[in-house]
Design a protein around this motif. Structure first.
Motif, PDB file in Angstrom:
ATOM      1  N   ARG A  38      49.214  26.074 -35.508  1.00 29.40           N
ATOM      2  CA  ARG A  38      50.537  25.440 -35.478  1.00 29.40           C
ATOM      3  C   ARG A  38      50.748  24.698 -34.177  1.00 29.40           C
ATOM      4  NH1 ARG A  38      53.786  27.488 -39.502  1.00 29.40           N
ATOM      5  NH2 ARG A  38      55.673  26.913 -38.420  1.00 29.40           N
ATOM      6  N   SER A  41      48.792  21.526 -34.544  1.00 30.48           N
ATOM      7  CA  SER A  41      49.282  20.535 -35.504  1.00 30.48           C
ATOM      8  C   SER A  41      50.651  19.993 -35.101  1.00 30.48           C
ATOM      9  CB  SER A  41      49.302  21.096 -36.926  1.00 30.48           C
ATOM     10  OG  SER A  41      49.919  22.338 -36.954  1.00 30.48           O
ATOM     11  N   VAL A 144      57.483  30.445 -36.550  1.00 30.43           N
ATOM     12  CA  VAL A 144      58.616  29.707 -36.005  1.00 30.43           C
ATOM     13  C   VAL A 144      58.861  28.460 -36.851  1.00 30.43           C
ATOM     14  CG1 VAL A 144      59.502  28.527 -33.982  1.00 30.43           C
ATOM     15  CG2 VAL A 144      57.975  30.469 -33.711  1.00 30.43           C
ATOM     16  N   GLU A 145      60.114  28.211 -37.166  1.00 28.49           N
ATOM     17  CA  GLU A 145      60.419  27.031 -37.959  1.00 28.49           C
ATOM     18  C   GLU A 145      61.136  26.000 -37.112  1.00 28.49           C
ATOM     19  OE1 GLU A 145      62.386  27.784 -41.725  1.00 28.49           O
ATOM     20  OE2 GLU A 145      61.294  29.681 -41.784  1.00 28.49           O
ATOM     21  N   TYR A 146      60.965  24.750 -37.513  1.00 29.22           N
ATOM     22  CA  TYR A 146      61.553  23.656 -36.739  1.00 29.22           C
ATOM     23  C   TYR A 146      63.069  23.776 -36.686  1.00 29.22           C
ATOM     24  CZ  TYR A 146      62.399  19.029 -34.914  1.00 29.22           C
ATOM     25  OH  TYR A 146      62.795  17.998 -34.128  1.00 29.22           O
ATOM     26  N   LYS A 150      65.822  23.419 -33.656  1.00 29.27           N
ATOM     27  CA  LYS A 150      66.909  22.469 -33.768  1.00 29.27           C
ATOM     28  C   LYS A 150      68.224  23.126 -33.377  1.00 29.27           C
ATOM     29  CE  LYS A 150      68.174  19.008 -37.107  1.00 29.27           C
ATOM     30  NZ  LYS A 150      67.947  18.451 -38.415  1.00 29.27           N
ATOM     31  N   TYR A 255      60.799  23.188 -29.663  1.00 28.78           N
ATOM     32  CA  TYR A 255      59.909  23.636 -30.725  1.00 28.78           C
ATOM     33  C   TYR A 255      58.505  23.906 -30.182  1.00 28.78           C
ATOM     34  CZ  TYR A 255      57.476  23.546 -35.212  1.00 28.78           C
ATOM     35  OH  TYR A 255      56.716  23.864 -36.310  1.00 28.78           O
TER      36      TYR A 255
END
Lengths: 313, 155
Positions: A38, A41, A144-146, A150, A255
Motif C-alpha cells: 500500500r 502503490s 487504512v482508508e483514504y 480525509k 494518508y
C-alpha cells in the motif's frame, strides 16, 4: 534445587509463549507485506499530485491561499501517529517520547495542541492530563482508508483556516526498511513551496545489511523533460482549482504518513516478535541443559545409594 | 512536430490504475466530456464522476473515475482521481444492489430521513459503474438485453 518436574513445567511454559510469539511474527509478516504494498502503490498519486501542483504554481498566479499563509508560530498543533497495539518493540515509545520533547520545546506561553492517532499515544497523554484537541483510534485495525485521512485532514485544515493554530506538524514512524524505522517530524501546514520540509527527528535504527531493502525514496516526481511554460486552458478559474487541489494535497500527506506508520508498526512488531522467539529458544536450550544436569545428578545419587547400600551388606 | 501518442497515467490515492501509451482518450471534465488527442494544448480541469475511455490502436478501454483532476500536456496526461476502477474490475452485482437501494430512496421524496443529494449521487455512481462494466465486457458484464439506460450526467 528445582526438581525435574519444575524444569519440565518451565520449559513447557516457555514453549507456549514461543508459539504465541512465533504466530504473531508470522501474522505481522503477512500484514507487513500488504502494508508495504500500500505504501508503494500510494506513491504515484502523491508524486503526480506534487507534479500537478508545481506545474500549476509555475504557470498560474498563485494567489494567497489560506493554506499557504505563513504566520508567526505561536499556537502549534501536533499530529501524532502512534499504534493501537503494543508488543512492537520501541515503536510507540520512540514516537511518543519525541512528541513529548516536541511539545515541551514548543511551550511558549501558548499551550501546543495535540491530536493523537492510535490508542497508545492517546493513553499516554491522557495519563499526563494533556488536553487533546482530537483523537482517532482503531485506524490500524484494518487497512487504512483514504477517507480516514480525509477526515483528519479536514479537521486540521479547519483549525488552521480558523487561525486557531499557526503551524501543524506531523510526527510519525517512517517505514525505512523491515529492520529500521525512522522518526519523522514534518511540517504539514502552512504548505511550504508546495513541498513539506523535513527535519530528521531521530537517528535511524541500524539494521542488518542482508535484510535491508533499497532505500525508500520520498515520493519523487517522475523525471520529466521541461514542459515549457505555456499557460493552461482552464475549465474554471485557476484560483478555484487551487482551492480544490491544496486541501487534497494535505489529505494525501496525511494518508501517506498513515500508511508509512502502519507499515512501520508491522515491521517493528515482526522484528520484536522474531527477537522474542529467538530468546525463547535460547531459554529453552538453557533450561533443557540444566534439567539434564539435574537428572544426571539424581541418577548418580541413586547409584551411589545403591552401591553404598550393597557395600554395607 | 506533434507527438503521435500520449503517455497516460491514471492514479488514485490507493493505487496506480493505468500507465500506458494511448492514442486518444475521453474524460469527464467538470463541464462535460472532453476528447483528448496527442498534441493537445495544456489543460487543467477538475473531473466529475463518469466514464473515462481511452484508445490504444483500435482497442478501447473503459474505466470509472469519481472526482479528481486531470492535467493535459501535449505528450502526457495525468489523471488524479479520488476513486476509480477498471471496467473489468467492477462488481456488477454490487452496483446493481446499490442502484436499487438508491432508487428506492429516491422514491421516498419528502421523507426527512432521505438525503436526496446523496441518494442521487449513489444512483449516478451505480449507473456509471454498470455502464462501464457493460462496455468493458468483463466477466459478469450485463447481458445486452439488460443494458442500463444512459446515465444523465449531473449538471
Amino acid at each position: 534445587m528445582p526438581t525435574l518436574i519444575d524444569f519440565r513445567r518451565r520449559i513447557r511454559s516457555v514453549k507456549n509463549t514461543q508459539k504465541i510469539t512465533r504466530a504473531m511474527k508470522l501474522v505481522s509478516a503477512a500484514k507487513l507485506r500488504r502494508a508495504q504494498e500500500r505504501v508503494f502503490s500510494a506513491r504515484p498519486y502523491a508524486g503526480q499530485m506534487l507534479e500537478v501542483l508545481r506545474s500549476l504554481a509555475r504557470r498560474a498566479e498563485v494567489r494567497r491561499h489560506p493554506l499557504l499563509a505563513v504566520r508567526p508560530e505561536e499556537k502549534v498543533l501536533l499530529l501524532l501517529l502512534s499504534g493501537d497495539k503494543g508488543l512492537c518493540g520501541p515503536f510507540n515509545t520512540n514516537v511518543i517520547r519525541l512528541a513529548e520533547r516536541f511539545l515541551e520545546a514548543r511551550r511558549n506561553g501558548f499551550e501546543p495542541q495535540l491530536i493523537t492517532i492510535g490508542k497508545k499515544g492517546r493513553d499516554f497523554f491522557r495519563r499526563r492530563r494533556q488536553a487533546l484537541a482530537a483523537e482517532h483510534i482503531n485506524l490500524f485495525v484494518r487497512a487504512v482508508e483514504y477517507r480516514q485521512a480525509k477526515e483528519i485532514a479536514s479537521q486540521v485544515i479547519d483549525l488552521y483556516t480558523r487561525q486557531e493554530t499557526d503551524a501543524v506538524y506531523l510526527i510519525y514512524n517512517e517505514f525505512k526498511s523491515i529492520l529500521a524505522q525512522r522518526l519523522i517530524t514534518e511540517k504539514l501546514l502552512p504548505i511550504e513551496g508546495i513541498l513539506p520540509t523535513r527535519v530528521e527527528g531521530g537517528a535511524a535504527v541500524p539494521g542488518k545489511e542482508a535484510y535491508e531493502r533499497p532505500p525508500t525514496q520520498p515520493a519523487a516526481p517522475v523525471g520529466e523533460a521541461p514542459t515549457g511554460e505555456v499557460d493552461y486552458i482552464y475549465e474554471q478559474p485557476p484560483a478555484e482549482l487551487f482551492d480544490r487541489l491544496l486541501p487534497r494535497h494535505v489529505e494525501v500527506q496525511v494518508y501517506r504518513a498513515l500508511l508509512e506508520s502502519a507499515a512501520a508498526e508491522q515491521a517493528a512488531r515482526m522484528t520484536a516478535m522474531d527477537a522474542a522467539t529467538g530468546n525463547a529458544e535460547e531459554m529453552i536450550e538453557r533450561l533443557t541443559l540444566e534439567m539434564n544436569k539435574a537428572r544426571q545428578a539424581q541418577i548418580t545419587r541413586e547409584l551411589i545409594e545403591i552401591v553404598s547400600g550393597a557395600a554395607a551388606l | 512536430m506533434l507527438p503521435t501518442a500520449l503517455e497516460l497515467q491514471i492514479v488514485t490515492p490507493e493505487r496506480l490504475l493505468v500507465r500506458e501509451e494511448v492514442h486518444e482518450l475521453q474524460v469527464p471534465g467538470r463541464d462535460g466530456y472532453m476528447g483528448i488527442l496527442p498534441g493537445h494544448a495544456p489543460l487543467l480541469s477538475e473531473l466529475q464522476m463518469g466514464e473515462l475511455s481511452y484508445r490504444k490502436g483500435n482497442h478501447w478501454s473503459y474505466l470509472t473515475v469519481f472526482w479528481g483532476f486531470v492535467e493535459v500536456l501535449p505528450h502526457r496526461v495525468i489523471v488524479l482521481a479520488e476513486t476509480g476502477e477498471r471496467g473489468e474490475e467492477i462488481d456488477v452485482e454490487r452496483a446493481q444492489a446499490a442502484r436499487q437501494r438508491a432508487e428506492e430512496r429516491l422514491k421516498r421524496i419528502g421523507d426527512p430521513e432521505v438525503d436526496l443529494a446523496r441518494a442521487q449521487v449513489a444512483l449516478q455512481r451505480a449507473l456509471i459503474r454498470l455502464q462501464v462494466a457493460a462496455k468493458a465486457g468483463g466477466p459478469g458484464a450485463l447481458a445486452p438485453g439488460r443494458l442500463p439506460e444512459e446515465p444523465t450526467h449531473v449538471p
